[in-house]
Design a protein around this motif. Structure first.
Motif, PDB file in Angstrom:
ATOM      1  N   LYS A  13       0.807  -1.230   0.000  1.00  0.00           N
ATOM      2  CA  LYS A  13       0.000   0.000   0.000  1.00  0.00           C
ATOM      3  C   LYS A  13       0.838   1.276   0.000  1.00  0.00           C
ATOM      4  CE  LYS A  13      -3.874  -2.283   2.178  1.00  0.00           C
ATOM      5  NZ  LYS A  13      -4.713  -2.430   3.340  1.00  0.00           N
ATOM      6  N   PRO A  14       1.641   1.482  -1.063  1.00  0.00           N
ATOM      7  CA  PRO A  14       2.446   2.704  -1.111  1.00  0.00           C
ATOM      8  C   PRO A  14       1.580   3.950  -1.299  1.00  0.00           C
ATOM      9  CG  PRO A  14       2.629   1.496  -3.163  1.00  0.00           C
ATOM     10  CD  PRO A  14       1.819   0.636  -2.222  1.00  0.00           C
ATOM     11  N   THR A  15       2.116   5.084  -0.928  1.00  0.00           N
ATOM     12  CA  THR A  15       1.432   6.364  -1.058  1.00  0.00           C
ATOM     13  C   THR A  15       0.975   6.546  -2.513  1.00  0.00           C
ATOM     14  OG1 THR A  15       2.858   7.254   0.658  1.00  0.00           O
ATOM     15  CG2 THR A  15       1.668   8.850  -0.696  1.00  0.00           C
ATOM     16  N   PRO A  16      -0.324   6.841  -2.741  1.00  0.00           N
ATOM     17  CA  PRO A  16      -0.847   6.972  -4.106  1.00  0.00           C
ATOM     18  C   PRO A  16      -0.240   8.136  -4.884  1.00  0.00           C
ATOM     19  CG  PRO A  16      -2.636   6.732  -2.515  1.00  0.00           C
ATOM     20  CD  PRO A  16      -1.378   6.945  -1.734  1.00  0.00           C
ATOM     21  N   ALA A  17      -0.241   7.975  -6.213  1.00  0.00           N
ATOM     22  CA  ALA A  17       0.168   8.998  -7.180  1.00  0.00           C
ATOM     23  C   ALA A  17       1.655   9.355  -7.099  1.00  0.00           C
ATOM     24  CB  ALA A  17      -0.687  10.245  -7.054  1.00  0.00           C
ATOM     25  N   TYR A  84      13.481  11.263  -7.180  1.00  0.00           N
ATOM     26  CA  TYR A  84      14.603  10.331  -7.352  1.00  0.00           C
ATOM     27  C   TYR A  84      14.279   9.267  -8.399  1.00  0.00           C
ATOM     28  CZ  TYR A  84      17.192  12.187  -3.355  1.00  0.00           C
ATOM     29  OH  TYR A  84      17.890  12.998  -2.506  1.00  0.00           O
ATOM     30  N   ALA A  85      12.992   9.012  -8.623  1.00  0.00           N
ATOM     31  CA  ALA A  85      12.556   8.043  -9.631  1.00  0.00           C
ATOM     32  C   ALA A  85      12.195   8.730 -10.950  1.00  0.00           C
ATOM     33  CB  ALA A  85      11.369   7.245  -9.104  1.00  0.00           C
ATOM     34  N   THR A  90       5.839  16.098  -8.410  1.00  0.00           N
ATOM     35  CA  THR A  90       5.635  15.646  -7.030  1.00  0.00           C
ATOM     36  C   THR A  90       6.535  16.432  -6.080  1.00  0.00           C
ATOM     37  OG1 THR A  90       5.631  13.716  -5.546  1.00  0.00           O
ATOM     38  CG2 THR A  90       7.408  13.832  -7.180  1.00  0.00           C
ATOM     39  N   THR A  91       6.135  16.459  -4.826  1.00  0.00           N
ATOM     40  CA  THR A  91       6.979  17.085  -3.798  1.00  0.00           C
ATOM     41  C   THR A  91       7.859  16.047  -3.101  1.00  0.00           C
ATOM     42  OG1 THR A  91       5.238  16.807  -2.137  1.00  0.00           O
ATOM     43  CG2 THR A  91       5.284  18.888  -3.347  1.00  0.00           C
ATOM     44  N   TRP A  92       7.654  14.761  -3.415  1.00  0.00           N
ATOM     45  CA  TRP A  92       8.385  13.692  -2.729  1.00  0.00           C
ATOM     46  C   TRP A  92       9.732  13.442  -3.379  1.00  0.00           C
ATOM     47  CZ3 TRP A  92       6.362  13.226   1.715  1.00  0.00           C
ATOM     48  CH2 TRP A  92       4.978  13.294   1.892  1.00  0.00           C
ATOM     49  N   SER A  93      10.775  13.405  -2.554  1.00  0.00           N
ATOM     50  CA  SER A  93      12.145  13.071  -2.969  1.00  0.00           C
ATOM     51  C   SER A  93      12.728  12.170  -1.888  1.00  0.00           C
ATOM     52  CB  SER A  93      13.003  14.325  -3.105  1.00  0.00           C
ATOM     53  OG  SER A  93      12.516  15.167  -4.106  1.00  0.00           O
ATOM     54  N   ARG A  94      12.537  10.880  -2.073  1.00  0.00           N
ATOM     55  CA  ARG A  94      12.948   9.941  -1.025  1.00  0.00           C
ATOM     56  C   ARG A  94      13.574   8.691  -1.623  1.00  0.00           C
ATOM     57  NH1 ARG A  94       8.033  10.067   3.493  1.00  0.00           N
ATOM     58  NH2 ARG A  94       8.475  12.181   4.177  1.00  0.00           N
ATOM     59  N   ARG A  95      14.243   7.931  -0.749  1.00  0.00           N
ATOM     60  CA  ARG A  95      14.734   6.597  -1.081  1.00  0.00           C
ATOM     61  C   ARG A  95      14.383   5.674   0.076  1.00  0.00           C
ATOM     62  NH1 ARG A  95      19.755   8.997  -3.516  1.00  0.00           N
ATOM     63  NH2 ARG A  95      19.480   8.662  -5.734  1.00  0.00           N
ATOM     64  N   LEU A  96      14.041   4.445  -0.277  1.00  0.00           N
ATOM     65  CA  LEU A  96      13.752   3.413   0.706  1.00  0.00           C
ATOM     66  C   LEU A  96      14.870   2.378   0.635  1.00  0.00           C
ATOM     67  CD1 LEU A  96      11.816   2.179   2.790  1.00  0.00           C
ATOM     68  CD2 LEU A  96      10.574   1.138   0.879  1.00  0.00           C
ATOM     69  N   LYS A  97      15.475   2.117   1.777  1.00  0.00           N
ATOM     70  CA  LYS A  97      16.633   1.224   1.871  1.00  0.00           C
ATOM     71  C   LYS A  97      16.166  -0.151   2.365  1.00  0.00           C
ATOM     72  CE  LYS A  97      21.234   1.734   3.934  1.00  0.00           C
ATOM     73  NZ  LYS A  97      22.008   2.601   4.827  1.00  0.00           N
ATOM     74  N   GLY A 128       2.465   9.568   6.489  1.00  0.00           N
ATOM     75  CA  GLY A 128       1.482   9.476   5.422  1.00  0.00           C
ATOM     76  C   GLY A 128       2.102   9.551   4.040  1.00  0.00           C
ATOM     77  N   GLY A 129       3.369   9.940   3.966  1.00  0.00           N
ATOM     78  CA  GLY A 129       4.087   9.980   2.696  1.00  0.00           C
ATOM     79  C   GLY A 129       4.760   8.650   2.438  1.00  0.00           C
ATOM     80  N   PRO A 130       5.486   8.560   1.332  1.00  0.00           N
ATOM     81  CA  PRO A 130       6.184   7.312   1.019  1.00  0.00           C
ATOM     82  C   PRO A 130       7.169   6.926   2.125  1.00  0.00           C
ATOM     83  CG  PRO A 130       6.220   8.814  -0.855  1.00  0.00           C
ATOM     84  CD  PRO A 130       5.685   9.589   0.313  1.00  0.00           C
ATOM     85  N   ASN A 131       7.185   5.644   2.440  1.00  0.00           N
ATOM     86  CA  ASN A 131       8.132   5.125   3.423  1.00  0.00           C
ATOM     87  C   ASN A 131       9.543   5.395   2.915  1.00  0.00           C
ATOM     88  OD1 ASN A 131       9.128   3.800   5.645  1.00  0.00           O
ATOM     89  ND2 ASN A 131       8.510   1.763   4.992  1.00  0.00           N
TER      90      ASN A 131
END
Length: 146
Positions: A13-17, A84-85, A90-97, A128-131
């Motif tokens: 269930k990743p953050t939509p959009a 990053y992808a 989008t406002t999201w700039s993350r990485r999941l390790k 509530g944002g991407p893990n």
């Protein structure tokens, strides 16, 4: 001994959009592959790694390949998120390790031609944002027979 194994990551269930993708390469020399935009469904990423090492000398297999990040016993895989992808809107700039720790010689020996190591991790963080950052708690890898 050298061989290849297949791993699969399921983002629950990743953050939509938001765009999620598997990072291939490291430093400034990487690309994001298997890009997927999240809806309300889980996302799945599959890839192969090289396994090296000597069962008699090495407590754990040595994992390498274009998806492997880190050094020594601190190997991991990145899921790139948002900008990053390659997502521009989008406002999201993350990485999941995703840690590769805990993969054993027994796991490697238990794999057959139609099996892989699989893990499931939350796709949405507490905010509530991407893990992002290192998955905690990490349930580890288990064998999935196809």
């Amino acid at each position: 001994m050298e061989s290849e194994i297949t791993l699969q990551i399921i983002l629950i269930k990743p953050t939509p959009a938001v765009v999620f993708g598997l990072q291939k390469g490291s430093g400034n020399n990487y690309e994001t592959v298997q890009k997927q935009i999240s809806t309300s469904n889980d996302l799945t990423f599959a890839f192969t790694l090289e396994v090296k090492g000597d069962r008699k000398k090495d407590k754990f297999p040595k994992l390498s390949g274009s998806f492997v990040q880190g050094s020594g016993d601190n190997k991991f895989v990145y899921i790139d998120i948002g900008t990053y992808a390659g997502q521009s809107d989008t406002t999201w700039s993350r990485r999941l390790k995703i840690p590769l720790a805990g993969i054993t010689w027994t796991d490697i020996d238990s794999l057959s031609g139609k099996s892989m190591l699989q893990t499931s991790v939350p796709g949405t963080g507490r905010d509530g944002g991407p893990n992002c950052a290192t998955v905690k708690p990490f349930a580890g890898w288990h064998i999935k027979h196809l």
